[in-house]
Write an enzyme that holds these catalytic residues in place. Structure first.
Site, PDB file in Angstrom:
ATOM      1  N   ASN A 124     -56.636  -0.611  -0.074  1.00  0.00           N
ATOM      2  CA  ASN A 124     -57.963  -0.286   0.483  1.00  0.00           C
ATOM      3  C   ASN A 124     -58.246  -1.288   1.594  1.00  0.00           C
ATOM      4  O   ASN A 124     -57.500  -2.246   1.791  1.00  0.00           O
ATOM      5  CB  ASN A 124     -59.045  -0.314  -0.603  1.00  0.00           C
ATOM      6  CG  ASN A 124     -59.140  -1.661  -1.275  1.00  0.00           C
ATOM      7  OD1 ASN A 124     -59.468  -2.654  -0.644  1.00  0.00           O
ATOM      8  ND2 ASN A 124     -58.814  -1.708  -2.564  1.00  0.00           N
TER       9      ASN A 124
ATOM     10  N   ASP B 141     -51.445   0.051  -5.714  1.00  0.00           N
ATOM     11  CA  ASP B 141     -51.917  -1.255  -5.229  1.00  0.00           C
ATOM     12  C   ASP B 141     -51.939  -2.260  -6.382  1.00  0.00           C
ATOM     13  O   ASP B 141     -51.388  -3.377  -6.276  1.00  0.00           O
ATOM     14  CB  ASP B 141     -53.333  -1.055  -4.636  1.00  0.00           C
ATOM     15  CG  ASP B 141     -53.825  -2.234  -3.817  1.00  0.00           C
ATOM     16  OD1 ASP B 141     -53.042  -3.163  -3.556  1.00  0.00           O
ATOM     17  OD2 ASP B 141     -55.014  -2.195  -3.423  1.00  0.00           O
TER      18      ASP B 141
ATOM     19  N   SER C 247     -52.627   7.947  -0.292  1.00  0.00           N
ATOM     20  CA  SER C 247     -53.899   8.709  -0.373  1.00  0.00           C
ATOM     21  C   SER C 247     -53.921   9.837  -1.403  1.00  0.00           C
ATOM     22  O   SER C 247     -54.955  10.480  -1.566  1.00  0.00           O
ATOM     23  CB  SER C 247     -54.310   9.303   0.987  1.00  0.00           C
ATOM     24  OG  SER C 247     -54.911   8.317   1.800  1.00  0.00           O
ATOM     25  N   THR C 248     -52.796  10.088  -2.091  1.00  0.00           N
ATOM     26  CA  THR C 248     -52.776  11.261  -2.990  1.00  0.00           C
ATOM     27  C   THR C 248     -53.251  10.953  -4.407  1.00  0.00           C
ATOM     28  O   THR C 248     -53.229  11.833  -5.267  1.00  0.00           O
ATOM     29  CB  THR C 248     -51.370  11.881  -3.068  1.00  0.00           C
ATOM     30  OG1 THR C 248     -50.488  10.948  -3.706  1.00  0.00           O
ATOM     31  CG2 THR C 248     -50.847  12.241  -1.690  1.00  0.00           C
ATOM     32  N   GLY C 249     -53.691   9.722  -4.661  1.00  0.00           N
ATOM     33  CA  GLY C 249     -54.228   9.370  -5.970  1.00  0.00           C
ATOM     34  C   GLY C 249     -55.740   9.349  -5.912  1.00  0.00           C
ATOM     35  O   GLY C 249     -56.389  10.374  -5.698  1.00  0.00           O
TER      36      GLY C 249
ATOM     37  N   GLY D 201     -54.064   1.876  -9.228  1.00  0.00           N
ATOM     38  CA  GLY D 201     -52.942   2.687  -8.770  1.00  0.00           C
ATOM     39  C   GLY D 201     -51.749   1.853  -8.316  1.00  0.00           C
ATOM     40  O   GLY D 201     -51.419   0.814  -8.906  1.00  0.00           O
TER      41      GLY D 201
ATOM     42  N   ILE E  66     -42.514   2.172  -7.562  1.00  0.00           N
ATOM     43  CA  ILE E  66     -42.082   1.557  -6.295  1.00  0.00           C
ATOM     44  C   ILE E  66     -41.829   0.059  -6.482  1.00  0.00           C
ATOM     45  O   ILE E  66     -41.072  -0.540  -5.716  1.00  0.00           O
ATOM     46  CB  ILE E  66     -43.137   1.828  -5.193  1.00  0.00           C
ATOM     47  CG1 ILE E  66     -42.516   1.708  -3.802  1.00  0.00           C
ATOM     48  CG2 ILE E  66     -44.356   0.931  -5.344  1.00  0.00           C
ATOM     49  CD1 ILE E  66     -43.377   2.307  -2.694  1.00  0.00           C
TER      50      ILE E  66
HETATM   51  N1  AR6 Z   1     -45.111   3.490  -7.904  1.00  0.00           N
HETATM   52  C1  AR6 Z   1     -45.124   4.555  -7.067  1.00  0.00           C
HETATM   53  N2  AR6 Z   1     -46.193   5.373  -6.933  1.00  0.00           N
HETATM   54  C2  AR6 Z   1     -47.283   5.088  -7.674  1.00  0.00           C
HETATM   55  C3  AR6 Z   1     -47.356   3.992  -8.551  1.00  0.00           C
HETATM   56  C4  AR6 Z   1     -46.193   3.170  -8.647  1.00  0.00           C
HETATM   57  N3  AR6 Z   1     -46.160   2.094  -9.465  1.00  0.00           N
HETATM   58  N4  AR6 Z   1     -48.587   3.983  -9.140  1.00  0.00           N
HETATM   59  C5  AR6 Z   1     -49.261   5.046  -8.652  1.00  0.00           C
HETATM   60  N5  AR6 Z   1     -48.470   5.720  -7.786  1.00  0.00           N
HETATM   61  P1  AR6 Z   1     -53.204   5.577  -5.470  1.00  0.00           P
HETATM   62  P2  AR6 Z   1     -54.558   6.111  -2.907  1.00  0.00           P
HETATM   63  C6  AR6 Z   1     -48.766   6.928  -6.991  1.00  0.00           C
HETATM   64  O1  AR6 Z   1     -54.418   6.006  -6.218  1.00  0.00           O
HETATM   65  O2  AR6 Z   1     -54.805   7.523  -3.283  1.00  0.00           O
HETATM   66  C7  AR6 Z   1     -56.267   1.719  -5.086  1.00  0.00           C
HETATM   67  O3  AR6 Z   1     -57.230   1.299  -6.001  1.00  0.00           O
HETATM   68  C8  AR6 Z   1     -49.854   7.830  -7.482  1.00  0.00           C
HETATM   69  O4  AR6 Z   1     -49.373   8.698  -8.494  1.00  0.00           O
HETATM   70  O5  AR6 Z   1     -52.475   4.378  -5.928  1.00  0.00           O
HETATM   71  O6  AR6 Z   1     -54.030   5.817  -1.518  1.00  0.00           O
HETATM   72  C9  AR6 Z   1     -56.408   1.041  -3.731  1.00  0.00           C
HETATM   73  O7  AR6 Z   1     -56.864  -0.282  -3.849  1.00  0.00           O
HETATM   74  C10 AR6 Z   1     -50.201   8.589  -6.211  1.00  0.00           C
HETATM   75  O8  AR6 Z   1     -49.290   9.669  -6.013  1.00  0.00           O
HETATM   76  O9  AR6 Z   1     -53.557   5.334  -3.897  1.00  0.00           O
HETATM   77  C11 AR6 Z   1     -57.388   1.920  -3.031  1.00  0.00           C
HETATM   78  O10 AR6 Z   1     -58.719   1.588  -3.380  1.00  0.00           O
HETATM   79  C12 AR6 Z   1     -49.956   7.553  -5.104  1.00  0.00           C
HETATM   80  O11 AR6 Z   1     -49.233   6.495  -5.728  1.00  0.00           O
HETATM   81  C13 AR6 Z   1     -57.063   3.305  -3.538  1.00  0.00           C
HETATM   82  O12 AR6 Z   1     -56.473   3.111  -4.827  1.00  0.00           O
HETATM   83  C14 AR6 Z   1     -51.207   7.007  -4.465  1.00  0.00           C
HETATM   84  O13 AR6 Z   1     -52.226   6.839  -5.444  1.00  0.00           O
HETATM   85  C15 AR6 Z   1     -56.064   4.013  -2.664  1.00  0.00           C
HETATM   86  O14 AR6 Z   1     -55.930   5.339  -3.116  1.00  0.00           O
END
Ligand code: AR6
Length: 171
Positions: free
Chosen positions: A23, A33, A116-118, A31, A10
């Site tokens: 968060n 973020d 939320s899917t990570g 991730g 993204i």
């Molecule tokens: N571009 C697009 N999608 C991505 C990227 C990217 N560069 N990197 C990861 N994803 P997550 P959450 C996808 O874990 O579940 C953080 O530490 C990934 O494959 O990033 O909402 C925050 O600070 C997944 O499908 O977010 C919070 O503490 C999606 O993004 C926590 O993680 C979301 O995964 C939030 O957890």
């Protein structure tokens, strides 16, 4: 198509706003973020420090700094706790509130990660259906906006595309 799936990071997208799956501290993390903060540079964290955090299901806007995107809409998804703790409603609220901020600011393009899917563990197919339906309802309510669902892998893109196809068949 005003709502479509793209695959990649993204952080590479040239849109008015990218949505960050943050968060509640809004002070960065892993991730998507972490990727957004790395690509945006330190100015983003400085601005986020002044926001006072964000509750799950709500959203806040900042600048985009060194990103191609002009702005970042930070939202906080639900942590998955089995599905009976209001997770669906909180996730829908994330998409709805981000769309409403974008519309209020007159933005014409917005890209969402799969919130939320990570790390937060929300099942991907269920999350994709909520994303597709909520965005579709918001697009009906407002003016023209290009909305991208950004998948980080080809399998994730297939899940999002299936959710869009299901929605289109219902209409
Ligand atoms: N571009 C697009 N999608 C991505 C990227 C990217 N560069 N990197 C990861 N994803 P997550 P959450 C996808 O874990 O579940 C953080 O530490 C990934 O494959 O990033 O909402 C925050 O600070 C997944 O499908 O977010 C919070 O503490 C999606 O993004 C926590 O993680 C979301 O995964 C939030 O957890």
């Amino acid at each position: 198509m005003p709502l479509r799936v793209v695959t990649g990071s993204i952080t590479d997208l040239d849109v008015d706003a990218v949505v960050n799956a943050a968060n509640s501290t809004l002070l960065g993390g892993g991730g998507v973020d972490g990727a957004i903060h790395r690509a945006a540079g330190p100015g983003l964290l400085t601005e986020c420090r002044g926001l006072g955090g964000c509750l799950p299901g709500q959203a806040k806007l900042t600048g985009g700094y060194d990103l191609k995107a002009r702005s970042v809409i930070h939202t906080v998804g639900p942590v998955w706790r089995g599905g009976n703790r209001g997770e669906d409603a909180v996730l829908a609220s994330c998409y709805r509130e981000a769309m409403r901020i974008a519309r209020a600011r007159g933005l014409r393009s917005i890209a969402f990660p799969a919130i939320s899917t990570g790390v937060y563990g929300f099942p991907k197919t269920r999350a994709a259906r909520i994303a597709a339906r909520t965005i579709r309802d918001e697009l009906k309510a407002g003016e023209e906006m290009e909305v991208l669902l950004c998948a980080f892998s080809a399998p994730d893109a297939a899940i999002l595309q299936a959710a869009l196809d299901d929605l289109n068949e219902e209409n």
